[in-house]
Design a protein around this motif. Structure first.
Motif, mmCIF file in Angstrom:
data_model
loop_
_atom_site.group_PDB
_atom_site.id
_atom_site.type_symbol
_atom_site.label_atom_id
_atom_site.label_comp_id
_atom_site.label_asym_id
_atom_site.label_seq_id
_atom_site.Cartn_x
_atom_site.Cartn_y
_atom_site.Cartn_z
ATOM 1 N N LEU A 165 0.823 -1.209 0.000
ATOM 2 C CA LEU A 165 0.000 0.000 0.000
ATOM 3 C C LEU A 165 0.863 1.267 0.000
ATOM 4 O O LEU A 165 0.513 2.270 -0.634
ATOM 5 C CB LEU A 165 -0.931 0.003 1.217
ATOM 6 C CG LEU A 165 -2.136 -0.932 1.155
ATOM 7 C CD1 LEU A 165 -2.910 -0.910 2.460
ATOM 8 C CD2 LEU A 165 -3.050 -0.533 -0.010
ATOM 9 N N ILE A 166 1.974 1.214 0.736
ATOM 10 C CA ILE A 166 2.876 2.368 0.740
ATOM 11 C C ILE A 166 3.430 2.611 -0.663
ATOM 12 O O ILE A 166 3.566 3.761 -1.127
ATOM 13 C CB ILE A 166 4.012 2.166 1.756
ATOM 14 C CG1 ILE A 166 3.441 2.163 3.189
ATOM 15 C CG2 ILE A 166 5.072 3.248 1.620
ATOM 16 C CD1 ILE A 166 4.464 1.844 4.253
ATOM 17 N N ILE A 167 3.754 1.519 -1.365
ATOM 18 C CA ILE A 167 4.269 1.657 -2.736
ATOM 19 C C ILE A 167 3.148 2.066 -3.695
ATOM 20 O O ILE A 167 3.344 2.924 -4.559
ATOM 21 C CB ILE A 167 4.909 0.327 -3.184
ATOM 22 C CG1 ILE A 167 6.119 -0.005 -2.288
ATOM 23 C CG2 ILE A 167 5.310 0.390 -4.644
ATOM 24 C CD1 ILE A 167 6.719 -1.369 -2.554
ATOM 25 N N TYR A 168 1.975 1.463 -3.520
ATOM 26 C CA TYR A 168 0.854 1.712 -4.444
ATOM 27 C C TYR A 168 0.272 3.107 -4.259
ATOM 28 O O TYR A 168 -0.003 3.817 -5.231
ATOM 29 C CB TYR A 168 -0.219 0.648 -4.205
ATOM 30 C CG TYR A 168 -1.445 0.785 -5.069
ATOM 31 C CD1 TYR A 168 -1.387 0.546 -6.437
ATOM 32 C CD2 TYR A 168 -2.671 1.146 -4.504
ATOM 33 C CE1 TYR A 168 -2.524 0.652 -7.226
ATOM 34 C CE2 TYR A 168 -3.808 1.259 -5.280
ATOM 35 C CZ TYR A 168 -3.727 1.016 -6.653
ATOM 36 O OH TYR A 168 -4.852 1.137 -7.436
ATOM 37 N N GLN A 169 0.050 3.523 -3.000
ATOM 38 C CA GLN A 169 -0.534 4.830 -2.712
ATOM 39 C C GLN A 169 0.103 5.353 -1.428
ATOM 40 O O GLN A 169 -0.395 5.106 -0.326
ATOM 41 C CB GLN A 169 -2.052 4.706 -2.557
ATOM 42 C CG GLN A 169 -2.797 6.017 -2.467
ATOM 43 C CD GLN A 169 -2.451 6.976 -3.567
ATOM 44 O OE1 GLN A 169 -1.821 7.999 -3.303
ATOM 45 N NE2 GLN A 169 -2.812 6.659 -4.804
ATOM 46 N N PRO A 170 1.227 6.060 -1.516
ATOM 47 C CA PRO A 170 2.005 6.439 -0.338
ATOM 48 C C PRO A 170 1.210 7.200 0.717
ATOM 49 O O PRO A 170 1.356 6.948 1.911
ATOM 50 C CB PRO A 170 3.134 7.290 -0.924
ATOM 51 C CG PRO A 170 3.258 6.845 -2.340
ATOM 52 C CD PRO A 170 1.861 6.488 -2.773
ATOM 53 N N ALA A 171 0.361 8.127 0.314
ATOM 54 C CA ALA A 171 -0.346 8.957 1.292
ATOM 55 C C ALA A 171 -1.251 8.108 2.186
ATOM 56 O O ALA A 171 -1.187 8.162 3.421
ATOM 57 C CB ALA A 171 -1.162 10.031 0.571
ATOM 58 N N LEU A 172 -2.099 7.308 1.576
ATOM 59 C CA LEU A 172 -2.990 6.445 2.359
ATOM 60 C C LEU A 172 -2.225 5.278 2.996
ATOM 61 O O LEU A 172 -2.572 4.812 4.083
ATOM 62 C CB LEU A 172 -4.111 5.907 1.478
ATOM 63 C CG LEU A 172 -5.166 6.932 1.043
ATOM 64 C CD1 LEU A 172 -6.149 6.299 0.074
ATOM 65 C CD2 LEU A 172 -5.910 7.472 2.259
ATOM 66 N N GLY A 173 -1.198 4.814 2.311
ATOM 67 C CA GLY A 173 -0.428 3.689 2.827
ATOM 68 C C GLY A 173 0.251 4.010 4.150
ATOM 69 O O GLY A 173 0.314 3.161 5.042
ATOM 70 N N MET A 174 0.749 5.244 4.310
ATOM 71 C CA MET A 174 1.397 5.621 5.556
ATOM 72 C C MET A 174 0.390 5.678 6.711
ATOM 73 O O MET A 174 0.697 5.280 7.836
ATOM 74 C CB MET A 174 2.082 6.981 5.391
ATOM 75 C CG MET A 174 3.330 6.935 4.526
ATOM 76 S SD MET A 174 4.581 5.786 5.159
ATOM 77 C CE MET A 174 4.922 6.496 6.760
#
Length: 666
Positions: A165-174
């Motif tokens: 998720l961090i790689i796919y969508q950093p903002a939401l992944g964090m």
């Protein structure tokens, strides 16, 4: 290991130094099954984790009006669904197998320990506690071992999903990577409180179980004295305490369940609120938002496994500690050394050493010469029972269980010193045997101490013998022997020398009327008493009938040394006299020790030993002690020391009840 292969041929030798060590040992015994379960769990959770991605692709394909990508997303959903179903099915199968096998292994270990300790177990651990350990605690330990594989799969899947998720969508992944650990730790502060309440409930349930068992066992006596309602009221009160403790425990677990629902819900709301803002700003697409939302929803699934493993460990750790305490109990204060084991032929191809000779207890100075009938008079029935157990090597002695491991050099030195002192005591006791053979009335130099050495058989310490050898050499029948349910033939089908037949033993124990009653009660109408059913604990028989059947069973066994504790306390004087004659006839040339104060038995003994206060006070024949020892005469005849004792020309005593009983038996 499959369920169909149970029970285990050998459950192994557990690490019982502590509860966590026992859990680790149990886990190691199932390494292969745990790895298989973890792989199936990883497949199941990985397939579920990929479902949001396929769903997001499908939504984005609809937005872009792409039929080809929509069909691809649909096919991917079908494949992932099939993999998730297969993984879940196999994970459940292997995990439940792990649960059942670890529970079966632990129950076999507890059963083996119970057989090893015998009656000494319930003297060191309450009967209700033993029942609770072998049922509820075993279930909790199995639950923890079963959750390990699913927890491992959840950890691997969660880490992979968060990184993706961090790689796919950093903002939401964090946001998700920070929120998931907080959710995992959020419920931990409540677990100790829930565990304590559950322990209180378990303790009260164990007390209620023990009270119920005692009430049922003594129901006939309670009804006879009118105490049935009193004990029922006690059980009702105990059961209400269990109910109240269960309600308090359930309230705490309800709070934990509410927290488990509330915290993930808050994370999901935060992710959706933040993601919608990003979508409105055009920073992410609708399909990406759906994918992230689905991934967060999936993470709630492995998150429950984190909380479950924490709960399982909180419950299983004290349960494992209690199980370890039972498994760490030892039959004696010192475990046999490898030299001892080889000497007695245990676990080797050699024939075991033939055991025999005098039976001697260095703690009390009691000596039972080989081949003689020795009567022991204690005065205190409880003290007689404890001494009988010591003579058979069943009692753990007075010392506490030896430590299975030492963590410091000082403790190791202390253990070695204790073993050396124990060896010295055994050697000294062996020399005492020789001295007492020369002087039968000699008393031990010191009273029984807390570290009393083992009973000796022919100069060999019973506590040093392998258990099977000790029990083959000395058979102890306590004052309340147990008759298992079955037929009379099954009751008498015991390991034996073959020298004494069942009929001879029944005749010696004066079981003629018992056989008649059993023949009339035979279910098949054959009139064969050996086919008659005996109910559990012989409840269909009178106390005297049970006692005589138990004596016949002991006589059939024909051990080298037979120890009987009050074998005729429930029979009349005429029957007792005939039993005494039969016992002397069948046990001629065999060592027999009887704890009793009946003149009819004492008058037929080769040797009478008076042990009033934990040490031998006098030795002789019954008639000699009646004339020379007032304390002995007071115990046997129930008379005061001032009352005179008349002696007939033949040396026999004629004094009230005692004299009449001897004359009746003549």
């Amino acid at each position: 290991m499959q369920i169909r292969d149970l029970p285990f041929p050998d459950p192994g030798h557990p690490d019982a130094r502590s509860g966590p060590r026992l859990l680790i040992w149990l886990g190691k015994q199932q390494r292969r099954q745990q790895v298989v379960a973890a792989l199936w769990g990883t497949l199941h959770m990985a397939a579920l984790a990929c479902l949001p991605l396929a769903l997001g692709l499908g939504v984005q394909a609809v937005v872009d009006r792409s039929g080809e990508r929509l069909a691809l997303a649909g096919g991917l959903l079908l494949v992932l669904g099939a993999l998730a179903a297969a993984g879940d099915t196999m994970l459940h199968r292997v995990a439940i197998t792990n649960w059942i096998t670890v529970a079966a292994r632990l129950q076999q270990l507890l059963a083996r320990k119970a057989a090893e300790l015998g009656s000494a177990l319930t003297r060191r651990v309450a009967a209700g506690e033993v029942v609770a350990v072998s049922t509820g605690d075993v279930e909790k330990i199995g639950w923890f071992v079963e959750t390990l594989s699913r927890f491992a799969a959840a950890v691997v899947t969660t880490v992979v999903v968060c990184v993706s998720l961090i790689i796919y969508q950093p903002a939401l992944g964090m946001v998700i990577a920070i929120g998931v650990p907080l959710l995992t730790l959020g419920v931990l502060p409540l677990l100790p409180y829930a565990t304590r309440r559950a322990d209180v409930q378990r303790e009260k349930a164990g007390r209620a179980t023990e009270l119920a068992a005692d009430t049922v066992a003594g129901l006939r006596v309670l009804r006879g004295i009118g105490g049935e309602e009193l004990f029922l009221d006690r059980y009702r009160a105990a059961s209400q305490e269990v109910r109240a403790a269960a309600v308090r425990s359930a309230r705490m677990w309800a709070l934990i369940a509410a927290v488990q629902v509330a915290l993930p819900g808050l994370l999901l709301i935060a992710v959706v609120w933040y993601g919608v803002g990003l979508a409105q700003d055009g920073r992410i697409g609708v399909g990406e938002l759906v994918t992230v939302y689905g991934a967060v929803t999936f993470l709630l699934f492995p998150l429950r496994h984190f909380e479950e493993i924490a709960m399982a460990y909180s419950f299983s750790r004290p349960s494992a500690q209690r199980a370890a305490q039972v498994l760490a109990l030892q039959r004696s204060g010192r475990a046999p050394t490898s030299t001892d084991v080889h000497a007695f032929g245990a676990n080797t191809g050699d024939d075991p050493v033939e055991l025999g000779g005098d039976l001697y207890d260095p703690a009390t100075g009691l000596l039972a010469p080989a081949g003689q009938l020795t009567l022991v008079v204690c005065g205190d029935p409880d003290a007689a029972g404890r001494l009988a157990d010591r003579l058979g090597g069943h009692a753990p002695g007075v010392p506490e269980p030896a430590k299975l491991a030492t963590d410091t050099h000082e403790e190791a030195d202390e253990a070695n010193t204790a073993n050396t002192a124990d060896r010295a005591a055994h050697t000294a006791a062996a020399s005492d045997v020789a001295r007492q053979n020369d002087n039968p009335t000699a008393r031990p130099d010191t009273p029984p101490a807390s570290g009393a050495p083992s009973v000796l058989l022919g100069g060999i310490a019973l506590d040093d013998l392998p258990l099977i050898a000790a029990r083959a050499a000395v058979l102890v029948q306590d004052k309340d022997p147990v008759l298992l349910s079955g037929t009379l033939g099954e009751l008498l089908d015991v390991p034996c020398s073959g020298t004494v037949s069942a009929q001879e033993a029944l005749d010696a124990a004066q079981c003629g009327d018992v056989l008649t009653a059993l023949a009339q009660a035979a279910d098949d109408g054959s009139g064969d008493p050996e086919r008659a059913k005996i109910t559990e604990r012989g409840r269909s028989l009178s106390g005297g009938q049970r006692q005589r059947l138990a004596l016949a069973r002991s006589l059939v066994t024909d051990p080298g040394v037979l120890v009987l504790d009050e074998p005729t306390s429930a029979v009349d004087s005429h029957t007792e006299a005939r039993i005494a004659d039969g016992l002397r006839r069948l046990r001629t040339g065999r060592t027999t020790v009887v704890f009793a104060s009946s003149p009819l038995l004492l008058d037929r003994a080769d040797r009478v030993v008076f042990v009033p206060d934990g040490a031998v006070a006098d030795v002789g024949t019954h008639r000699e002690l009646l004339l020379t020892n007032p304390a002995y005469r007071a115990v046997v005849t129930r008379q005061s020391d001032e009352e005179p004792v008349a002696v007939a020309p033949g040396g026999s005593t004629h004094q009230t009840t005692e004299a009449r009983k001897i004359e009746e038996s003549a």
